[in-house]
Design a protein around this motif. Structure first.
Motif, PDB file in Angstrom:
ATOM      1  N   ILE A   1      12.021  11.819  13.444  1.00 27.82           N
ATOM      2  CA  ILE A   1      12.213  11.850  14.896  1.00 27.82           C
ATOM      3  C   ILE A   1      10.861  12.105  15.557  1.00 27.82           C
ATOM      4  CG2 ILE A   1      13.299  13.104  16.808  1.00 27.82           C
ATOM      5  CD1 ILE A   1      15.542  13.846  14.798  1.00 27.82           C
ATOM      6  N   THR A   2      10.501  11.277  16.512  1.00 25.03           N
ATOM      7  CA  THR A   2       9.235  11.443  17.229  1.00 25.03           C
ATOM      8  C   THR A   2       9.535  11.731  18.696  1.00 25.03           C
ATOM      9  OG1 THR A   2       8.157   9.868  15.745  1.00 25.03           O
ATOM     10  CG2 THR A   2       7.018  10.393  17.803  1.00 25.03           C
ATOM     11  N   ILE A   3       8.966  12.833  19.203  1.00 20.62           N
ATOM     12  CA  ILE A   3       9.150  13.226  20.594  1.00 20.62           C
ATOM     13  C   ILE A   3       7.797  13.162  21.295  1.00 20.62           C
ATOM     14  CG2 ILE A   3       9.874  15.043  22.197  1.00 20.62           C
ATOM     15  CD1 ILE A   3      12.178  13.851  20.583  1.00 20.62           C
ATOM     16  N   TYR A   4       7.687  12.299  22.301  1.00 23.83           N
ATOM     17  CA  TYR A   4       6.468  12.180  23.100  1.00 23.83           C
ATOM     18  C   TYR A   4       6.627  13.056  24.334  1.00 23.83           C
ATOM     19  CZ  TYR A   4       5.745   8.057  20.179  1.00 23.83           C
ATOM     20  OH  TYR A   4       5.596   7.204  19.114  1.00 23.83           O
ATOM     21  N   LYS A   5       5.718  13.985  24.539  1.00 25.08           N
ATOM     22  CA  LYS A   5       5.832  14.909  25.670  1.00 25.08           C
ATOM     23  C   LYS A   5       4.582  14.838  26.541  1.00 25.08           C
ATOM     24  CE  LYS A   5       4.436  18.771  22.697  1.00 25.08           C
ATOM     25  NZ  LYS A   5       3.125  19.042  23.293  1.00 25.08           N
TER      26      LYS A   5
ATOM     27  N   LEU B   1      15.123  15.567  22.048  1.00 30.54           N
ATOM     28  CA  LEU B   1      15.117  16.121  20.695  1.00 30.54           C
ATOM     29  C   LEU B   1      16.533  16.415  20.221  1.00 30.54           C
ATOM     30  CD1 LEU B   1      13.763  17.316  18.217  1.00 30.54           C
ATOM     31  CD2 LEU B   1      13.373  19.424  19.507  1.00 30.54           C
ATOM     32  N   MET B   2      17.321  17.101  21.040  1.00 32.99           N
ATOM     33  CA  MET B   2      18.680  17.448  20.639  1.00 32.99           C
ATOM     34  C   MET B   2      19.549  16.196  20.457  1.00 32.99           C
ATOM     35  SD  MET B   2      18.711  20.655  20.189  1.00 32.99           S
ATOM     36  CE  MET B   2      16.952  20.687  19.764  1.00 32.99           C
ATOM     37  N   ALA B   3      19.355  15.208  21.328  1.00 33.49           N
ATOM     38  CA  ALA B   3      20.131  13.972  21.215  1.00 33.49           C
ATOM     39  C   ALA B   3      19.804  13.252  19.908  1.00 33.49           C
ATOM     40  CB  ALA B   3      19.857  13.068  22.409  1.00 33.49           C
ATOM     41  N   SER B   4      18.528  13.242  19.531  1.00 32.76           N
ATOM     42  CA  SER B   4      18.134  12.584  18.288  1.00 32.76           C
ATOM     43  C   SER B   4      18.739  13.285  17.080  1.00 32.76           C
ATOM     44  CB  SER B   4      16.604  12.571  18.172  1.00 32.76           C
ATOM     45  OG  SER B   4      16.021  11.831  19.220  1.00 32.76           O
ATOM     46  N   LEU B   5      18.776  14.606  17.122  1.00 35.42           N
ATOM     47  CA  LEU B   5      19.381  15.355  16.012  1.00 35.42           C
ATOM     48  C   LEU B   5      20.879  15.092  15.934  1.00 35.42           C
ATOM     49  CD1 LEU B   5      17.474  18.729  16.423  1.00 35.42           C
ATOM     50  CD2 LEU B   5      17.148  17.038  14.609  1.00 35.42           C
ATOM     51  N   GLU B   6      21.527  15.001  17.090  1.00 36.42           N
ATOM     52  CA  GLU B   6      22.965  14.738  17.106  1.00 36.42           C
ATOM     53  C   GLU B   6      23.286  13.361  16.539  1.00 36.42           C
ATOM     54  OE1 GLU B   6      24.172  15.374  21.088  1.00 36.42           O
ATOM     55  OE2 GLU B   6      23.773  17.527  21.037  1.00 36.42           O
TER      56      GLU B   6
END
Length: 218
Positions: A161-165, A190-195
């Protein structure tokens, strides 16, 4: 009442089956590995280098290889070229404090600009809803540049999972966990990707965090 109870039990059974039953519940209890901003920018030769920053990468790779994490996540600073934290858009040296003001729509107010500022996205504000203190810094981690790329020897996978901030022009984001201007789009992402990974039995994620900028971007 009996039918309602039976319906609820059936729904619970279907949910258990959808999540993979006991095996899935056991799997998601494992922590996720979160690599925070392990980017060229913050290592030798980058625009905001941490001394010996690249030395953290081999231990991170060993941790990743040794333990079975439930998920692997990388966050990246990923700024537009005219980001509000950049000293260049203010016409100021680095490490200068500026007070940012915002209206109720989270737009940057033109009234807070310094005389030499070249920021074009500020708007005239009738109301000021929020004030934030910002320190200017060198232009860094500009999106789609080599400086913003992950460190070349960091082990990653296409399933990570990659999160661009820090992608919004008008406000700085140091963390994927905390909000600015009541905006928490990175936490939601982030939470949506984990779900999406099927972790519907995980009431609260735990993370093993690895990074090189101390607590600044955590």
């Amino acid at each position: 009442t009996t039918k309602r109870f039976a319906g609820r039990m059936l729904l619970l059974l279907l949910l258990v089956l959808a999540c993979g039953g006991t095996a899935a519940r056991a799997a998601v209890r494992r922590p996720a590995l979160l690599a925070i901003d392990v980017q060229r920018c913050f290592t030798e030769g980058g625009t905001l280098p941490v001394p010996d920053g690249g030395a953290v990468v081999p231990p991170i790779n060993r941790v990743r290889a040794r333990y079975a994490f439930a998920a692997h996540v990388e966050t990246l600073d990923w700024h537009p070229h005219d980001h509000v934290s950049f000293a260049s858009v203010w016409g100021l040296p680095v490490e200068q404090k500026v007070n940012l003001t915002y209206n109720s729509d989270n737009e940057l107010c033109a009234q807070c600009l310094t005389p030499n500022a070249t920021i074009t996205y500020a708007v005239p504000c009738v109301d000021v809803a929020t004030t934030l203190a910002q320190k200017t810094c060198a232009d860094h981690c500009v999106a789609n540049t080599t400086d913003a790329a992950l460190y070349p020897t960091l082990h990653v996978d296409t399933t990570d999972i990659t999160i661009y901030k820090g992608t919004l022009q008008q406000v700085d984001f140091y963390s994927a966990f905390f909000r600015s201007l009541q905006i928490n789009l990175y936490t939601r992402a982030l939470m949506a990707s984990l779900e999406v990974m099927g972790t519907c039995f995980q009431p609260r994620w735990t993370f093993n965090c690895v990074h090189l900028a101390l607590t600044l971007c955590l």
